[in-house]
Write a protein that holds these residues in place. Structure first.
Motif, PDB file in Angstrom:
ATOM      1  N   ARG A  33      70.134 -28.783  52.603  1.00  0.00           N
ATOM      2  CA  ARG A  33      69.818 -27.423  53.068  1.00  0.00           C
ATOM      3  C   ARG A  33      69.221 -27.437  54.475  1.00  0.00           C
ATOM      4  NH1 ARG A  33      68.097 -26.253  47.248  1.00  0.00           N
ATOM      5  NH2 ARG A  33      69.922 -25.203  46.415  1.00  0.00           N
ATOM      6  N   VAL A  44      72.536 -18.963  53.814  1.00  0.00           N
ATOM      7  CA  VAL A  44      72.221 -19.815  52.662  1.00  0.00           C
ATOM      8  C   VAL A  44      70.941 -19.326  51.992  1.00  0.00           C
ATOM      9  CG1 VAL A  44      71.573 -22.155  51.964  1.00  0.00           C
ATOM     10  CG2 VAL A  44      73.500 -21.802  53.515  1.00  0.00           C
ATOM     11  N   ARG A  52      65.350 -19.063  54.563  1.00  0.00           N
ATOM     12  CA  ARG A  52      65.401 -20.423  55.129  1.00  0.00           C
ATOM     13  C   ARG A  52      65.343 -20.326  56.640  1.00  0.00           C
ATOM     14  NH1 ARG A  52      65.306 -24.404  51.753  1.00  0.00           N
ATOM     15  NH2 ARG A  52      65.839 -25.723  53.474  1.00  0.00           N
TER      16      ARG A  52
END
Length: 147
Positions: A33, A44, A52
């Motif tokens: 990630r 995402v 994020r």
């Protein structure tokens, strides 16, 4: 098999190899990630329900795959152009198998060795691939200059 068919087969093998390397980059980004592009990190984050922030740098595996990709872009197009010329000049299929097969095998090995960080194997695979490029170029010049 006619030389141009061999050339196309080699082109397809190398394209699949490069696509596989691109999948390694995607795998590393999703697995860890780590997305340096803000829009990718945001997407995402929305998909997994956790915001994020963008990463400051790519994961080391994604970086390695990217460097391997750049190396491919420095070597594969040049070989394929010279090999196409060899085929169009009427080069023999027998030697074509040697040149095209050697190049496809060594570039695939180079990618595997690059991703695994294996030296001197990566360098040796690179060197044999460059040798195949040089050999087919010299053979092509001979075809051009023959009386």
């Amino acid at each position: 098999m006619p030389i141009l068919n061999l050339w196309l087969l080699c082109t397809i093998v190398l394209a699949v190899k490069m696509w596989a390397n691109a999948l390694v980059q995607a795998y590393a980004r999703f697995r860890y990630r780590q997305f340096v592009n803000p829009e990718d990190a945001s997407l995402v984050g929305q998909l997994i329900g956790k915001p994020r922030p963008p990463a400051t740098q790519e994961h080391p595996l994604a970086q390695r795959a990217e460097r391997c990709w750049r190396n491919d872009l420095e070597n594969i197009p040049m070989f394929l152009l010279v090999a196409l010329g060899y085929g169009l000049l009427g080069g023999s299929a027998g030697w074509g198998v040697v040149y095209l097969g050697t190049f496809a095998i060594t570039r695939t090995a180079h990618t595997l060795f690059y991703l695994a960080g294996l030296q001197p194997w990566r360098f040796l695979a690179y060197l044999v691939g460059v040798g195949a490029t040089g050999a087919i170029a010299i053979h092509s010049l001979g075809l051009i200059l023959r009386p």
